[in-house]
Design an enzyme around this catalytic site. Structure first.
Site: not given
Ligand code: R5P
Length: 311
Positions: A34, A36, A94, A167, A191, A193, A222, A224-225
């Site tokens: 299962d 575990e 988180q 960032d 960045k 928005r 992902s 994206g950043t």
């Molecule tokens: C965010 O504060 C982290 O330092 C990374 O920039 C972020 O986790 C990258 O996430 P992703 O590749 O999805 O844009």
């Protein structure tokens, strides 16, 4: 001292054990029908100083549970001291409440590791330094910057470098790397928005024209950043953009996003075991941090300075 590993990143654990010239502790981590998790240690660890290597990367919850159960097995087997070696600390993003009625899961995970019986934690490039304070046990946060700086000097040292933070939150990390690169100049991607749901506007703070840009971050998830930042830098006239990222989470379509991006190269470390897609990509190169972690483990075991590794 003993080095034990869960299933999350066996090649890294083997490389760390190799650096320390000793075998991995004979243990098995298996699943019941299962799913575990069942851990069995096949050698005596009573009175030993044990380091459990287990990054809590994808599948994050399984790998976290494996780590907790490994620690529990060691505690019940009377290990003298247990260090959770978590090169990539999942749930680190988180680390605060982004809104009302949301959890601080990084703190919950820190509590779980401590309650399971860990005496110390060793991690690499924690998403935020203050996560160290989520633990009430000694926590060492290593930096991959020296490994990256050596690689950058060897590959790009003859070029007009500019270190770029993708960032505003990553500026401290970028500044630390720039310092190691003979105080290379620094740029920041800001960045914005304009309105929720509208596309992002990338403002580049700093003149990147003609520069070989080195983007530095702790995580690529992902992609994206990073890919957006690379494109924005090229639009501003950068000569090239290379990214150095400690933790290659690379979820979903991230590898193909990187492959099709303006990035010249993405360099990650082996804190997380790379997928076949990442290994096969011409644009992704992997640096090992096994000697860095191995040396930190040796120093913890010898009770000598870990911070002097970064002088
Ligand atoms: C965010 O504060 C982290 O330092 C990374 O920039 C972020 O986790 C990258 O996430 P992703 O590749 O999805 O844009």
């Amino acid at each position: 001292m003993k080095i034990m590993s869960g299933n999350s990143n066996m090649p890294l654990a083997r490389a760390i054990a190799g650096y320390l010239e000793q075998p991995l502790t004979d243990a098995s981590v298996r699943r019941f029908a299962d799913e575990e998790i069942f851990v069995e240690i096949h050698e005596n660890v009573r009175g030993e100083d044990v380091f459990v290597v287990q990054p809590t990367a994808f599948p994050a919850n399984d790998n976290l549970m494996e780590l907790l159960i490994c620690i529990d097995a060691l505690r019940r087997a009377s290990a003298k001291r247990i260090t959770a070696v978590v090169p990539y600390f999942g749930y680190a993003r988180q680390d605060r409440k982004p809104g009302p009625r949301t959890p601080i899961s990084a703190k919950l995970v820190a509590n779980l590791i401590t309650e399971a019986g860990a005496d110390r934690v060793l991690s690499v490039d924690l998403h935020a330094g203050q996560i160290q304070g989520f633990f009430d046990i000694p926590t060492d946060n290593l930096f991959a910057a020296p490994v990256m700086a050596a690689d950058i000097q060897a590959r790009y040292g003859d070029q007009s470098l500019m270190v770029v933070s993708p960032d505003v939150g990553g500026v401290v990390r970028a500044r630390a790397l720039a310092k190691r690169l003979d105080n290379a100049p620094l740029a920041i991607v800001d960045k914005r928005r304009d309105k929720p749901g509208q596309s992002e506007v990338m403002n580049i703070i700093g003149d990147v024209k003609g520069r070989a840009c080195i983007l530095i971050d702790d995580i690529i998830d992902s992609g994206g950043t990073l890919c957006n930042a690379a494109q924005a830098l090229m639009n501003e006239g950068a000569a090239s953009v290379t990214a150095y990222i400690t933790h290659g989470v690379l979820s979903g379509a991230a590898v193909s996003r990187v492959t099709n991006s303006a990035l010249k190269e993405l360099v990650i470390t082996d804190s997380i075991q790379a997928t076949d897609a990442a290994k096969d990509s011409d644009k992704i190169r992997i640096l090992t941090i096994a000697p860095l972690i191995g040396e930190a483990i040796r120093r913890i075991a010898d009770e000598s300075s870990v911070s002097s590794l970064f002088d």
